[in-house]
Scaffold this motif. Sequence first.
Motif, mmCIF file in Angstrom:
data_model
loop_
_atom_site.group_PDB
_atom_site.id
_atom_site.type_symbol
_atom_site.label_atom_id
_atom_site.label_comp_id
_atom_site.label_asym_id
_atom_site.label_seq_id
_atom_site.Cartn_x
_atom_site.Cartn_y
_atom_site.Cartn_z
ATOM 1 N N PHE A 44 40.597 41.597 35.314
ATOM 2 C CA PHE A 44 40.137 40.412 36.030
ATOM 3 C C PHE A 44 39.549 40.881 37.341
ATOM 4 O O PHE A 44 40.241 41.484 38.168
ATOM 5 C CB PHE A 44 41.287 39.435 36.287
ATOM 6 N N THR A 66 46.109 33.504 42.225
ATOM 7 C CA THR A 66 45.434 34.225 41.139
ATOM 8 C C THR A 66 46.401 35.148 40.414
ATOM 9 O O THR A 66 46.394 35.225 39.180
ATOM 10 C CB THR A 66 44.248 35.031 41.698
ATOM 11 N N GLN A 70 47.047 34.748 36.529
ATOM 12 C CA GLN A 70 46.576 35.794 35.612
ATOM 13 C C GLN A 70 47.712 36.676 35.079
ATOM 14 O O GLN A 70 47.567 37.302 34.033
ATOM 15 C CB GLN A 70 45.540 36.678 36.323
#
Length: 197
Positions: A44, A66, A70
Motif C-alpha cells: 500500500f 490507515t 490496511q
Amino acid sequence: MGHRILCYGDSNTYGYDPRSCLGGRYPETVRWTALLQAQGWTVFNAGQNGRSIPRNRWEVEPLLQTIRRQEPEITTVMLGTNDLLQSSSISAADCAERMERFLNSLLEQKLSCQFLLIAPPPVALGAWVDDPRIVETSRRLGAHYQATAQKLGISFADAKDWNVELAYDGVHFSESGHRAFSDGIDNSLLGLAGGAS
C-alpha cells in the motif's frame, strides 16, 4: 498473498517524476513500490509529494487510521529529505529528534505492525539543491536515524547503501534509482519478515 507492507513517505515513495511540471508520477512499472509488489509483497503506497516528518497530531492521525484499516505486517517510514530542503539550518540530529517524536507517537498506540525506518538516499547538488551544506547534512542522516531506531527498538535500513541514482534535480529517484531502491528494500524486508515473502 504476500506480506502486507505499508510504505509511508514523501515524493520518492509516491513515485514523483521530476520531468513532470504538475506533480505527475512515473508509470506504475517504474515506481519502487510497484516493483516491490511484483516481487510478491502486497504493497500500500502512502507516499505524498512534499511531506515532511509529521510534527502535529492532525498529521499523525491519518496514518494511524490507515494502519488500522490496511492492517500491514510492516510499515516502512522514509522521511527527512523535505525537512532538510526547507531549512538549511536544520542538522541531522534535529531531523532525527523530529523522527523520534513522530515514531514514538506511533509506537505508543501499540499497533500490531513492525516498523522499518529507512534513511533516504543523500541528496546531491542539482536543480533543486544548490547548497553543499544540505548535501553534507543529508549524508549524516543515516547514522542518526540508525541510533534512533536502536533507541526505539525498531528495524533500520540505510538507502545510502543501495546505489540509488538521482535525477537531474539532485532529490528524486531516476528510473534506475527506483529499481535499485526496490532491490534494496526487498532485501531488508525479507530479513524483517523472516526470510520469505
